[in-house]
Design an enzyme around this catalytic site. Structure first.
Site, mmCIF file in Angstrom:
data_model
loop_
_atom_site.group_PDB
_atom_site.id
_atom_site.type_symbol
_atom_site.label_atom_id
_atom_site.label_comp_id
_atom_site.label_asym_id
_atom_site.label_seq_id
_atom_site.Cartn_x
_atom_site.Cartn_y
_atom_site.Cartn_z
ATOM 1 N N GLY A 213 -0.049 -79.290 -23.999
ATOM 2 C CA GLY A 213 -1.070 -78.780 -23.089
ATOM 3 C C GLY A 213 -0.887 -77.357 -22.625
ATOM 4 O O GLY A 213 -1.703 -76.859 -21.845
ATOM 5 N N GLU A 246 5.389 -82.280 -26.995
ATOM 6 C CA GLU A 246 4.429 -82.269 -28.115
ATOM 7 C C GLU A 246 3.519 -81.063 -27.925
ATOM 8 O O GLU A 246 2.540 -81.146 -27.189
ATOM 9 C CB GLU A 246 3.555 -83.531 -28.068
ATOM 10 C CG GLU A 246 4.310 -84.836 -27.998
ATOM 11 C CD GLU A 246 3.462 -86.025 -27.527
ATOM 12 O OE1 GLU A 246 3.820 -87.155 -27.886
ATOM 13 O OE2 GLU A 246 2.467 -85.839 -26.806
ATOM 14 N N GLY A 248 1.027 -78.046 -29.363
ATOM 15 C CA GLY A 248 0.195 -77.612 -30.476
ATOM 16 C C GLY A 248 -0.318 -76.200 -30.278
ATOM 17 O O GLY A 248 0.134 -75.239 -30.880
ATOM 18 N N CYS A 314 -27.733 -74.774 -39.667
ATOM 19 C CA CYS A 314 -29.034 -75.102 -39.057
ATOM 20 C C CYS A 314 -28.911 -75.701 -37.670
ATOM 21 O O CYS A 314 -29.336 -76.841 -37.435
ATOM 22 C CB CYS A 314 -29.775 -76.076 -39.958
ATOM 23 S SG CYS A 314 -30.150 -75.357 -41.523
ATOM 24 N N GLU A 315 -28.321 -74.985 -36.744
ATOM 25 C CA GLU A 315 -28.259 -75.429 -35.351
ATOM 26 C C GLU A 315 -28.200 -74.201 -34.466
ATOM 27 O O GLU A 315 -27.473 -73.246 -34.779
ATOM 28 C CB GLU A 315 -26.968 -76.213 -35.077
ATOM 29 C CG GLU A 315 -26.801 -77.424 -35.913
ATOM 30 C CD GLU A 315 -26.419 -78.658 -35.107
ATOM 31 O OE1 GLU A 315 -26.395 -78.595 -33.873
ATOM 32 O OE2 GLU A 315 -26.161 -79.660 -35.750
HETATM 33 N N1 LLP Z 1 0.038 -84.744 -27.103
HETATM 34 C C1 LLP Z 1 -1.078 -85.473 -27.029
HETATM 35 C C2 LLP Z 1 -0.983 -86.896 -26.757
HETATM 36 C C3 LLP Z 1 -2.325 -84.853 -27.226
HETATM 37 O O1 LLP Z 1 -3.437 -85.580 -27.139
HETATM 38 C C4 LLP Z 1 -2.394 -83.461 -27.506
HETATM 39 C C5 LLP Z 1 -3.676 -82.804 -27.723
HETATM 40 C C6 LLP Z 1 -1.181 -82.744 -27.590
HETATM 41 C C7 LLP Z 1 0.012 -83.419 -27.372
HETATM 42 C C8 LLP Z 1 -1.132 -81.277 -27.899
HETATM 43 O O2 LLP Z 1 -1.763 -80.530 -26.921
HETATM 44 P P1 LLP Z 1 -1.702 -78.924 -26.965
HETATM 45 O O3 LLP Z 1 -0.255 -78.512 -26.803
HETATM 46 O O4 LLP Z 1 -2.235 -78.480 -28.255
HETATM 47 O O5 LLP Z 1 -2.539 -78.509 -25.827
HETATM 48 N N2 LLP Z 1 -9.562 -79.698 -29.825
HETATM 49 C C9 LLP Z 1 -9.255 -79.191 -28.498
HETATM 50 C C10 LLP Z 1 -7.890 -79.609 -28.033
HETATM 51 C C11 LLP Z 1 -7.682 -81.099 -28.076
HETATM 52 C C12 LLP Z 1 -6.330 -81.528 -27.606
HETATM 53 C C13 LLP Z 1 -6.069 -82.943 -28.022
HETATM 54 N N3 LLP Z 1 -4.781 -83.421 -27.669
HETATM 55 C C14 LLP Z 1 -9.441 -77.690 -28.472
HETATM 56 O O6 LLP Z 1 -9.788 -77.099 -29.491
HETATM 57 O O7 LLP Z 1 -9.285 -77.070 -27.416
#
Ligand code: LLP
Length: 387
Positions: A213, A246, A248, A314-315
């Protein structure tokens, strides 16, 4: 910089996701150093970016992976991430998946609900189970990527977790919390961790997965301050014997851009539209969350004007940026969409019969490497039955 992008466009065409190894490694190190004095397993959220070549770079830095489905497991396998460093997440796991992941030796599972525990885990051994608790904390991010409030579908209440612990305490290894994504303020992370730590103390739970997050700077917001985070979180995390995270976006987003080309500059009485090759098929974040991604014209020739950068689909929701100030581009000009390394390619789709971009890595020594070929149109119909 401009030369590298021109070279990539010449050699591999556009649209192409371009990643920088140096930035990727720097971001991954920033994450690791926060936890350096703890017994810690960093994992990368494969949903943010599933390119095996990039995952391998992180694997070589000690990262495991957070996965949801079998495809993300396969990405880890290609990257050489071993199952004992993999965490399985999700609020809808199937028995079939359970048997598959068990046979692969995946070590950690975050159990999302009491119902899931009863259906899948009550009588089964083989994984280390972490209960995902919902701390009912507002992370103050976009509602679609906010997960830690009672009204959200994720996690179980503290009292449901207590029920499981009272009855089946010996089966549970730890707690998991993930309150949302793109969070730039430390306090929701701290509040959530403090709440869960009270429960952990009560039941002598010694492991915790603190999710991901961490927010980045897309526009005016300031990036999550990792030094402050370290000062705030580590004293609390010292209560635990083992910590997982975790991450991302924080690692991937600033490491990648989407390189695309101008098809047309269109003027109506109302507006100027720059139509590029990529839209919500290649980067869905602006359309889905109203997200802002900075755009740069690589070789600007004209004065700055107010315009929209839109895709060819097309949106009306098919835009990359609305009402931004940009040097007016010309047909065939190259533009880059920044901070697109996370949830860019991984959310790309084939809407309107379009194909997904190629992916290229700029290595630390400046070498350029194709790490995913452009999708071919034939692939789109591979699974169709024609007679
Ligand atoms: N752990 C869990 C259980 C999660 O659901 C997620 C992301 C992460 C870790 C990693 O979160 P991060 O470090 O990336 O914030 N598609 C959206 C983001 C969706 C996040 C889903 N879960 C966007 O483009 O902003």
């Amino acid at each position: 910089m401009k030369e590298i992008f021109e070279k990539i466009a010449m050699k591999f065409g556009t649209p192409t996701y371009v990643y920088f190894e140096e930035i990727l490694e720097k971001r991954a190190l920033m994450v690791k150093q926060v936890f350096e004095n703890l017994n810690f397993l960093p994992t990368v959220a494969v949903k943010a970016n599933n390119n095996p070549y990039l995952l391998k770079i992180l694997k070589d830095m000690g990262f495991g992976a957070d996965i949801l489905g079998e495809g993300e497991f396969l990405a880890c396998k290609f990257a050489g991430i071993t199952p004992e460093k993999i965490v399985w997440n999700g609020n809808g796991k199937s028995k079939k998946q359970r048997e598959f992941f068990l046979s692969k030796g995946i070590k950690y599972v975050n159990v999302d609900s009491k119902e899931e525990f009863e259906l899948l885990w009550k009588e089964k051994e083989g994984f280390e189970l972490f209960l995902r608790v919902n701390p009912d904390i507002d992370p103050k991010t976009h509602p679609y990527i906010s997960t830690g409030l009672k009204k959200h579908k994720f996690g179980m209440s503290f009292s449901q977790a207590e029920e499981i612990l009272e009855k089946y305490g010996r089966k549970i290894s730890g707690f998991h919390i993930h309150i949302g994504s793109q969070i730039n303020d430390i306090s929701p992370f701290k509040e959530a961790l403090e709440k869960v730590t009270l429960l952990a103390k009560k039941y002598n739970v010694r492991s915790i997965n603190i999710g991901g997050g961490w927010g980045i700077r897309y526009k005016d917001e300031s990036e999550l301050n990792v030094d402050e985070l370290k000062k705030t979180m580590v004293p609390i995390l010292k209560n635990y014997e083992f910590v997982i995270n975790e991450i991302g976006r924080f690692i991937f987003a600033p490491s990648g851009v989407l390189l695309t080309k101008v098809l047309l500059v269109k003027r109506t009485e109302e507006k100027t539209f720059v139509v590029v090759e990529s839209g919500m098929n290649h980067l869905i974040r602006p359309a889905l969350y109203g997200a802002f991604h900075e755009i740069e014209v690589l070789d600007p020739k004209n004065p700055v004007v107010k315009l929209d950068v839109v895709g060819p689909l097309c949106e009306s929701g098919d835009f990359l940026a609305e009402n931004i100030n940009l040097p007016l581009p010309e047909v065939d000009d190259l533009v880059i969409i920044k901070n697109a390394g996370a949830y860019g390619f991984s959310m790309a789709n084939n809407y309107n019969g379009t194909t997904k971009p190629a992916e290229v890595l700029v290595k630390k020594d400046g070498a350029i490497k194709l790490i995913r070929k452009r999708q071919s149109i034939n692939e789109l119909f591979d699974s169709c039955i024609l007679d």
